[in-house]
Scaffold this active site. Structure first.
Site, mmCIF file in Angstrom:
data_model
loop_
_atom_site.group_PDB
_atom_site.id
_atom_site.type_symbol
_atom_site.label_atom_id
_atom_site.label_comp_id
_atom_site.label_asym_id
_atom_site.label_seq_id
_atom_site.Cartn_x
_atom_site.Cartn_y
_atom_site.Cartn_z
ATOM 1 C CD GLU A 35 -2.798 -1.369 0.154
ATOM 2 O OE1 GLU A 35 -3.221 -0.338 -0.389
ATOM 3 O OE2 GLU A 35 -3.129 -2.512 -0.213
ATOM 4 C CD GLU A 66 -3.797 2.216 -2.500
ATOM 5 O OE1 GLU A 66 -3.483 1.534 -1.502
ATOM 6 O OE2 GLU A 66 -4.372 1.725 -3.480
ATOM 7 C CG HIS A 69 -6.225 0.969 1.572
ATOM 8 N ND1 HIS A 69 -6.347 0.595 0.245
ATOM 9 C CD2 HIS A 69 -7.470 1.370 1.951
ATOM 10 C CE1 HIS A 69 -7.592 0.773 -0.151
ATOM 11 N NE2 HIS A 69 -8.292 1.244 0.872
ATOM 12 C CD GLU A 148 -4.732 -0.830 -6.773
ATOM 13 O OE1 GLU A 148 -5.285 -1.723 -6.093
ATOM 14 O OE2 GLU A 148 -4.390 0.268 -6.296
ATOM 15 C CD GLU A 178 -5.636 -4.638 -2.848
ATOM 16 O OE1 GLU A 178 -5.944 -5.848 -2.850
ATOM 17 O OE2 GLU A 178 -4.813 -4.145 -2.046
ATOM 18 C CG HIS A 181 -8.089 1.051 -6.259
ATOM 19 N ND1 HIS A 181 -7.359 1.008 -5.090
ATOM 20 C CD2 HIS A 181 -9.132 1.894 -6.015
ATOM 21 C CE1 HIS A 181 -7.929 1.788 -4.179
ATOM 22 N NE2 HIS A 181 -9.011 2.327 -4.720
#
Length: 266
Positions: A35, A66, A69, A148, A178, A181
């Site tokens: 991340e 991110e 995350h 990703e 993900e 993304h």
């Protein structure tokens, strides 16, 4: 400008401590495809973007997510390290902890005081060499899809390494994000390819030696790749196949270095 809120984006609390799982999660935090790499790549790309506002905003939105995350995984690792053994007294009290202590990342206690770090599970530090921000959004979006994909692959593997429902709950969320993304970066890539072309950069084809641009050269003792011969590439041209690539460059003859360099080469 960034503004922090103390609430996490999603749940990040395990059912119980597990220092070995904490070590494994370090890959998704400080590893090559983790991340932190996503955060720094997308933010750097966004800050460098001077074109369409929607791509800049997409990158900055995702880069900032991110960060969330990174925070979630760091928090989860902190919980997993709660009450983790680290000294001889722990082992004397419960000899069965020997296996756990052997599987722990020693830096978790030695360097970070039983907290997360920006390292991979083996203690290798995250570094900016993992980041891609080229100034060419076609190239960058392709990298982002790969990033990703690799991140989701590793999260999938981590999911299979634990039965802790709290950890799995967080990983399920990361899997879903993900997915989003990957899809958004694929869409952006497709749009940019329509504008600038499939090949990066798209404005150099007039000067390249085009007779080599669609030739699959056989540089191995197998011939399986010959199956691509005659197939149409994404730019509309057909692939050809060269069974025995020839050496066309001649033998190089570079003059010896300056004697002061002491290049004693025989």
């Amino acid at each position: 400008m960034f503004k922090h809120t103390r609430k996490l984006q999603y749940n990040a609390k395990p059912d119980r401590s597990d220092p070995i799982m904490a070590r494994r999660l370090q890959e998704s935090l400080g590893g090559q495809w983790g991340e932190t790499t996503g955060m720094m790549s997308y933010l750097s790309q966004g800050w460098a973007s001077t074109g369409a506002e929607k791509y800049k905003d997409l990158l900055l939105d995702t880069g900032t997510e991110e960060m969330a995350h990174v925070e979630m995984i760091s928090t989860m690792i902190g919980y997993l390290l709660e009450d983790a053994p680290f000294g001889p007294e722990d082992l004397k009290r419960d000899p069965s902890l020997a296996t756990t202590m052997a599987g722990m990342d020693p830096e978790h206690s030695l360097v970070h005081g039983l907290n997360a770090s920006l390292n991979n599970p083996n203690g290798a530090a995250w570094n900016a060499g993992y980041v891609t921000s080229s100034g060419n959004l076609v190239a960058d979006m392709r990298f982002n899809v790969v990033r990703e994909s690799e991140a989701r692959l590793q999260v999938s593997r981590l999911y299979s390494m634990t039965e802790d429902e709290g950890v799995r709950d967080m990983l399920k969320f990361l899997l879903a994000r993900e997915t989003q993304h990957q899809l958004q970066f694929m869409k952006a890539q497709e749009e940019l390819e329509e504008k600038y072309g499939i090949i990066v950069p798209g404005d150099m084809k007039e000067i390249e030696h085009s007779e080599f641009s669609h030739v699959l050269m056989n540089f191995s003792d197998g011939d399986g790749s010959k199956a691509f011969e005659g197939q149409v590439a994404k730019d509309g041209e057909k692939f050809t196949y060269q069974e025995n690539p020839e050496a066309m460059g001649g033998i190089p003859h570079i003059k010896p270095g300056d004697p002061r360099l002491h290049n004693h080469q025989g």
